[in-house]
Design an enzyme around this catalytic site. Structure first.
Site, short mmCIF file in Angstrom:
data_model
loop_
_atom_site.label_atom_id
_atom_site.label_comp_id
_atom_site.label_asym_id
_atom_site.label_seq_id
_atom_site.Cartn_x
_atom_site.Cartn_y
_atom_site.Cartn_z
N SER A 124 0.84 -1.20 0.00
CA SER A 124 0.00 0.00 0.00
C SER A 124 0.87 1.25 0.00
O SER A 124 2.00 1.23 0.51
CB SER A 124 -0.86 -0.03 1.28
OG SER A 124 -1.42 1.23 1.53
N ALA A 125 0.29 2.33 -0.49
CA ALA A 125 0.96 3.63 -0.40
C ALA A 125 1.21 4.02 1.05
O ALA A 125 2.04 4.89 1.33
CB ALA A 125 0.08 4.69 -1.06
N TYR A 147 -1.75 -0.87 11.04
CA TYR A 147 -2.01 -1.45 9.72
C TYR A 147 -0.82 -1.19 8.80
O TYR A 147 -0.31 -2.09 8.13
CB TYR A 147 -3.29 -0.86 9.11
CG TYR A 147 -3.42 -1.12 7.63
CD1 TYR A 147 -3.71 -2.40 7.16
CD2 TYR A 147 -3.22 -0.10 6.70
CE1 TYR A 147 -3.81 -2.65 5.79
CE2 TYR A 147 -3.32 -0.34 5.34
CZ TYR A 147 -3.60 -1.61 4.89
OH TYR A 147 -3.68 -1.87 3.54
N LYS A 151 2.23 -3.71 6.79
CA LYS A 151 2.66 -3.72 5.38
C LYS A 151 4.17 -3.51 5.29
O LYS A 151 4.86 -4.20 4.54
CB LYS A 151 1.92 -2.64 4.58
CG LYS A 151 0.43 -2.88 4.42
CD LYS A 151 0.11 -4.16 3.66
CE LYS A 151 -1.38 -4.38 3.50
NZ LYS A 151 -1.71 -5.71 2.96
N ARG A 291 -9.49 14.49 9.80
CA ARG A 291 -9.41 13.16 10.42
C ARG A 291 -7.96 12.95 10.88
O ARG A 291 -7.03 13.10 10.08
CB ARG A 291 -9.80 12.09 9.38
CG ARG A 291 -9.82 10.68 9.91
CD ARG A 291 -10.43 9.70 8.91
NE ARG A 291 -9.68 9.59 7.67
CZ ARG A 291 -10.01 8.80 6.66
NH1 ARG A 291 -11.11 8.05 6.73
NH2 ARG A 291 -9.28 8.75 5.57
P1 NAD Z 1 -11.01 -7.03 1.53
O1 NAD Z 1 -11.17 -7.01 3.01
O2 NAD Z 1 -12.19 -6.77 0.68
O3 NAD Z 1 -10.37 -8.43 1.10
C1 NAD Z 1 -9.49 -9.16 1.92
C2 NAD Z 1 -10.01 -10.59 2.00
O4 NAD Z 1 -9.12 -11.37 2.80
C3 NAD Z 1 -11.39 -10.69 2.64
O5 NAD Z 1 -12.24 -11.42 1.77
C4 NAD Z 1 -11.14 -11.42 3.96
O6 NAD Z 1 -12.24 -12.24 4.33
C5 NAD Z 1 -9.89 -12.22 3.63
N1 NAD Z 1 -9.04 -12.56 4.79
C6 NAD Z 1 -8.55 -11.70 5.75
N2 NAD Z 1 -7.80 -12.37 6.63
C7 NAD Z 1 -7.79 -13.68 6.24
C8 NAD Z 1 -7.17 -14.87 6.74
N3 NAD Z 1 -6.43 -14.85 7.86
N4 NAD Z 1 -7.39 -16.03 6.08
C9 NAD Z 1 -8.16 -16.07 4.97
N5 NAD Z 1 -8.75 -14.98 4.44
C10 NAD Z 1 -8.58 -13.81 5.07
O7 NAD Z 1 -9.82 -6.00 1.18
P2 NAD Z 1 -9.35 -5.42 -0.23
O8 NAD Z 1 -9.73 -3.99 -0.30
O9 NAD Z 1 -9.72 -6.34 -1.33
O10 NAD Z 1 -7.77 -5.45 0.01
C11 NAD Z 1 -6.98 -6.56 -0.38
C12 NAD Z 1 -5.55 -6.32 0.06
O11 NAD Z 1 -5.08 -5.11 -0.49
C13 NAD Z 1 -5.37 -6.20 1.57
O12 NAD Z 1 -4.16 -6.84 1.94
C14 NAD Z 1 -5.26 -4.71 1.79
O13 NAD Z 1 -4.51 -4.39 2.93
C15 NAD Z 1 -4.56 -4.26 0.53
N6 NAD Z 1 -4.82 -2.85 0.18
C16 NAD Z 1 -6.11 -2.41 0.06
C17 NAD Z 1 -6.35 -1.06 -0.21
C18 NAD Z 1 -7.75 -0.55 -0.32
O14 NAD Z 1 -7.94 0.67 -0.19
N7 NAD Z 1 -8.77 -1.37 -0.55
C19 NAD Z 1 -5.27 -0.18 -0.38
C20 NAD Z 1 -3.97 -0.66 -0.28
C21 NAD Z 1 -3.75 -2.01 0.00
N1 UFG Z 2 -12.55 11.54 3.46
C1 UFG Z 2 -13.57 12.42 3.79
N2 UFG Z 2 -14.74 11.89 4.28
C2 UFG Z 2 -14.93 10.57 4.47
C3 UFG Z 2 -13.88 9.67 4.13
C4 UFG Z 2 -12.70 10.19 3.65
O1 UFG Z 2 -13.42 13.63 3.63
O2 UFG Z 2 -16.01 10.16 4.93
C5 UFG Z 2 -11.31 12.08 2.88
C6 UFG Z 2 -10.06 11.77 3.69
O3 UFG Z 2 -9.85 12.75 4.68
C7 UFG Z 2 -8.99 11.76 2.58
C8 UFG Z 2 -9.74 11.24 1.35
O4 UFG Z 2 -11.13 11.47 1.63
O5 UFG Z 2 -8.57 13.08 2.31
C9 UFG Z 2 -9.53 9.76 1.08
O6 UFG Z 2 -9.80 9.03 2.27
P1 UFG Z 2 -9.94 7.43 2.25
O7 UFG Z 2 -10.27 7.00 3.63
O8 UFG Z 2 -10.85 7.00 1.15
O9 UFG Z 2 -8.48 6.93 1.81
P2 UFG Z 2 -7.07 7.15 2.53
O10 UFG Z 2 -6.16 7.72 1.49
O11 UFG Z 2 -7.18 7.86 3.80
O12 UFG Z 2 -6.66 5.65 2.92
C10 UFG Z 2 -6.33 4.70 1.92
C11 UFG Z 2 -6.64 3.30 2.42
C12 UFG Z 2 -5.74 2.91 3.55
C13 UFG Z 2 -4.31 3.15 3.20
C14 UFG Z 2 -4.10 4.54 2.70
C15 UFG Z 2 -2.72 4.71 2.16
O13 UFG Z 2 -7.98 3.20 2.84
O14 UFG Z 2 -5.89 1.53 3.80
O15 UFG Z 2 -4.99 4.82 1.62
O16 UFG Z 2 -2.17 5.84 2.64
F1 UFG Z 2 -3.53 2.96 4.31
#
Ligand code: NAD
Ligand code: UFG
Length: 338
Positions: A124-125, A147, A151, A291
């Site tokens: 992740s970023a 979290y 990563k 936030r």
């Molecule tokens: P998500 O929660 O929708 O998917 C993750 C899946 O993993 C879920 O279906 C959950 O049930 C499963 N899971 C969790 N722990 C488990 C375990 N111990 N055994 C088996 N299954 C398990 O999340 P997502 O948004 O699809 O994200 C996928 C990956 O990408 C994650 O590792 C997350 O940290 C990373 N990521 C997500 C974002 C984002 O904004 N969505 C950004 C950066 C990185």
């Molecule tokens: N925001 C609002 N209102 C909301 C939700 C978000 O104004 O109800 C704003 C936040 O302050 C931010 C932007 O919208 O400026 C994006 O927020 P998100 O929560 O959608 O995303 P983030 O960039 O904060 O977080 C995401 C992932 C994290 C990851 C991070 C990487 O959700 O898992 O990017 O820096 F860690």
């Protein structure tokens, strides 16, 4: 290739499973459904036009993980499984370290025992800490919450394992802000409870499940004062995984790091207004306090992925909003409607 997709029932995993099948790969899913619902599988099978094998267990269970690898001959693993809510990780750090690190240990141990040499990992970023503007992959990594540390730590653990066994090939993919949904509107992001993230929150305002958007601060040093992020369509992100997996079959590098983002920043209000265009009317919002822990600006330098993977984003912010809206409209309560 025959690919094990951990977390394949989740948001990004489900979209990637479909593209892997479409690219001709065989896919096996493992997921404990802690943050997803079994209903997604039927929808994926309908879109894929074939049966998808699913193993419903927790990757922390090393015996079940071992048994899976012993009975199926995988060529590669894509590891999405993990807990991902920043705020929850501050409340429950032990759960985050245990689940995220433990699932990686279990998977990589099984890979080593069974000669599986390719792993694509969801990073992740967030590993750029407070230094996320125009980030290149060589920037130092650190985190501001548990979290994020999971990563950073998982990246380091994978690097150390690759030093010990140079036959391994690992891809660390640093996603920026994944949003959007499959163009069919049948699979998409399905947050449980009140969404933490901006796009699903806006979508729930649009569909009438939330009264208004709270904009977290309008006094940042950005053009309109609201936070700027690099939104990437989940379909572009999924394509990045297919490209990374294929790159692992020919690279000499044990560990490859690629940013997956568009390189463009969009503010909270710009995203809200793009969503209003998709819906066709204005949406209510209120500016509230910042936030805690948010950075002002986050966007990728995706040049390395563009060059080395021949990959780039193709979908605009308007596409992301149109596709999210289609998913939300067809499934006002996510997979609960299934
Ligand atoms: P998500 O929660 O929708 O998917 C993750 C899946 O993993 C879920 O279906 C959950 O049930 C499963 N899971 C969790 N722990 C488990 C375990 N111990 N055994 C088996 N299954 C398990 O999340 P997502 O948004 O699809 O994200 C996928 C990956 O990408 C994650 O590792 C997350 O940290 C990373 N990521 C997500 C974002 C984002 O904004 N969505 C950004 C950066 C990185
Ligand atoms: N925001 C609002 N209102 C909301 C939700 C978000 O104004 O109800 C704003 C936040 O302050 C931010 C932007 O919208 O400026 C994006 O927020 P998100 O929560 O959608 O995303 P983030 O960039 O904060 O977080 C995401 C992932 C994290 C990851 C991070 C990487 O959700 O898992 O990017 O820096 F860690």
């Amino acid at each position: 290739m025959k690919i094990l997709v951990s977390g394949g029932a989740g948001y990004i995993g489900s979209h990637t499973v479909l593209q892997l099948v479409q690219a001709g790969h065989d896919v096996v899913i493992v997921d404990n459904f802690s943050n997803s619902q079994p209903a997604v599988i039927g929808r994926l099978e309908a879109l894929a036009g074939r049966h998808l094998p699913v193993h419903a267990f927790d990757l922390l269970d090393e015996d079940k993980t071992e048994h899976l690898f012993a009975t199926e001959g995988f060529d590669a693993v894509i590891h999405f499984a993990g807990l991902k809510a920043v705020g929850e990780s501050v409340e429950k750090p032990l759960d985050y370290y245990e689940n995220n690190l433990g699932s990686t240990f279990s998977l990589v141990r099984a890979m080593r025992r069974h000669g599986v040499d390719k792993l694509v990992f969801s990073s992740s970023a967030t590993v750029y800490g407070t230094d996320q503007a125009g980030a290149t992959e060589d920037r130092p990594t650190f985190a501001t919450n548990p979290y994020g540390w999971t990563k950073v730590m998982q990246e380091q653990i994978l690097r150390d394992i690759a030093v010990a066994d140079p036959t391994l090939r690992f891809a660390l993919l640093r996603y920026f802000n994944p949003v959007g949904a499959h163009a069919s509107g049948t699979i998409g992001e399905n947050p449980s409870g009140i969404p933490n993230n901006l796009m699903p929150f806006i979508a729930q305002v649009a569909v009438g499940r939330r009264e208004r958007l709270n904009v977290f601060g309008d006094d940042y040093d950005t053009p309109d004062g609201t936070g700027v992020r690099d939104y990437i369509h989940v379909e572009d992100l999924a394509a990045g995984h297919v490209a990374a997996l294929e790159a692992l079959t020919s690279t000499e590098e044990p560990v490859s790091v690629w940013n997956l983002g568009s390189g463009r920043g969009t503010s909270v209000l710009e995203l809200l207004h793009a969503f209003e265009r998709a819906v066709g009317h204005e949406l209510p919002y209120e500016v509230v306090a910042r936030r805690p822990g948010d950075v002002a600006v986050s966007y990728a330098d995706p040049a390395k992925a563009n060059r080395e993977l021949g990959w780039q984003t193709t979908r605009s912010v308007d596409d992301m909003c149109a596709d999210t809206w289609r998913w939300q409209q067809q499934n006002p309560n996510g997979y609960d409607d299934a």
